[in-house]
Write an enzyme that holds these catalytic residues in place. Structure first.
Site, mmCIF file in Angstrom:
data_model
loop_
_atom_site.group_PDB
_atom_site.id
_atom_site.type_symbol
_atom_site.label_atom_id
_atom_site.label_comp_id
_atom_site.label_asym_id
_atom_site.label_seq_id
_atom_site.Cartn_x
_atom_site.Cartn_y
_atom_site.Cartn_z
ATOM 1 N N HIS A 1 19.726 28.018 -47.297
ATOM 2 C CA HIS A 1 20.341 28.606 -46.100
ATOM 3 C C HIS A 1 21.137 29.866 -46.469
ATOM 4 O O HIS A 1 22.332 29.788 -46.733
ATOM 5 C CB HIS A 1 21.294 27.606 -45.456
ATOM 6 C CG HIS A 1 20.626 26.416 -44.867
ATOM 7 N ND1 HIS A 1 20.252 26.361 -43.548
ATOM 8 C CD2 HIS A 1 20.265 25.232 -45.422
ATOM 9 C CE1 HIS A 1 19.687 25.187 -43.303
ATOM 10 N NE2 HIS A 1 19.676 24.492 -44.419
ATOM 11 N N GLU B 1 22.175 32.103 -44.541
ATOM 12 C CA GLU B 1 23.138 32.391 -43.473
ATOM 13 C C GLU B 1 24.482 31.714 -43.695
ATOM 14 O O GLU B 1 25.467 32.040 -43.017
ATOM 15 C CB GLU B 1 22.541 31.985 -42.115
ATOM 16 C CG GLU B 1 22.505 30.497 -41.836
ATOM 17 C CD GLU B 1 21.367 29.725 -42.476
ATOM 18 O OE1 GLU B 1 21.219 28.524 -42.174
ATOM 19 O OE2 GLU B 1 20.616 30.300 -43.295
ATOM 20 N N CYS C 1 14.668 26.700 -44.349
ATOM 21 C CA CYS C 1 14.734 25.235 -44.369
ATOM 22 C C CYS C 1 13.767 24.642 -43.344
ATOM 23 O O CYS C 1 12.566 24.606 -43.579
ATOM 24 C CB CYS C 1 16.179 24.766 -44.184
ATOM 25 S SG CYS C 1 16.445 23.055 -44.684
#
Length: 188
Positions: A170, A172, A78
């Site tokens: 994302h 994560e 991002c």
């Protein structure tokens, strides 16, 4: 193997946890001396202008560029993708300028337009990967050496150029660590 996460702002804790689940040593990188023994680096999502100002303030740009020049992998998610780009449409913000891409910030809308989508990403296997888009950028132009890894609605959201990996989404923020494992394997 030791992978660093740039710990200036953004989704740091989540990247650290994902990398630990991949079985690698993780270092929080805030100073130039933290780059010395890294095998790779993640630049997390967050606010790209803020992260860029902090990279500049703490004089970390040359250390990040040095990792790339040494052939060590760097992954920008991002905001990290924005910072690694050569150009950002309609902005003159600080950029590391290491990947031959042009990006558009907030291309999918603002915070309330955030969404999740299962996308096919061939380098991760046959099972679709759950992607989380939050004020996500996208790649609008790319050079001939850039390999497209994923698209969403025919728009480029993940790519690789040599040892540089980027994604609009994302990884994560999911329990699926295949994207982090792909990056760790780039460092091996």
């Amino acid at each position: 193997m030791k992978i660093g996460v740039l710990c200036l702002q953004g989704a740091v804790r989540e990247h650290v946890a994902a990398l630990e689940k991949c079985g690698v040593e993780v270092a929080c990188v805030k100073k130039k001396e933290h780059f010395a023994d890294l095998d790779g680096l993640i630049i997390p999502g967050g606010e790209s202008t803020t992260i860029g100002k902090l990279i500049h303030r703490y004089d970390l740009a040359s250390s990040i560029q040095g990792l790339i020049e040494q052939g060590k992998p760097v992954y920008g998610t991002c905001a990290g993708m924005i910072l690694l780009a050569r150009k950002v449409e309609g902005s003159d913000q600080f950029l590391l300028g290491q990947m031959d891409i042009c990006v558009e910030r907030n291309a999918f809308g603002r915070q309330r337009e955030s969404f999740e989508r299962d996308l096919p990403i061939a380098c991760l296997g046959d099972e679709p990967f759950r992607t989380v888009f939050i004020r996500a950028p996208l790649i609008t132009q790319y050079g001939k050496d850039v390999e497209i890894l994923a698209t969403c609605d025919d728009r480029v959201v993940a790519a690789r150029q040599g040892n540089i990996l980027v994604s609009s989404f994302h990884p994560e923020l999911t329990d699926d660590h295949r994207m982090h494992l792909y990056f760790v394997n780039m460092a091996k």
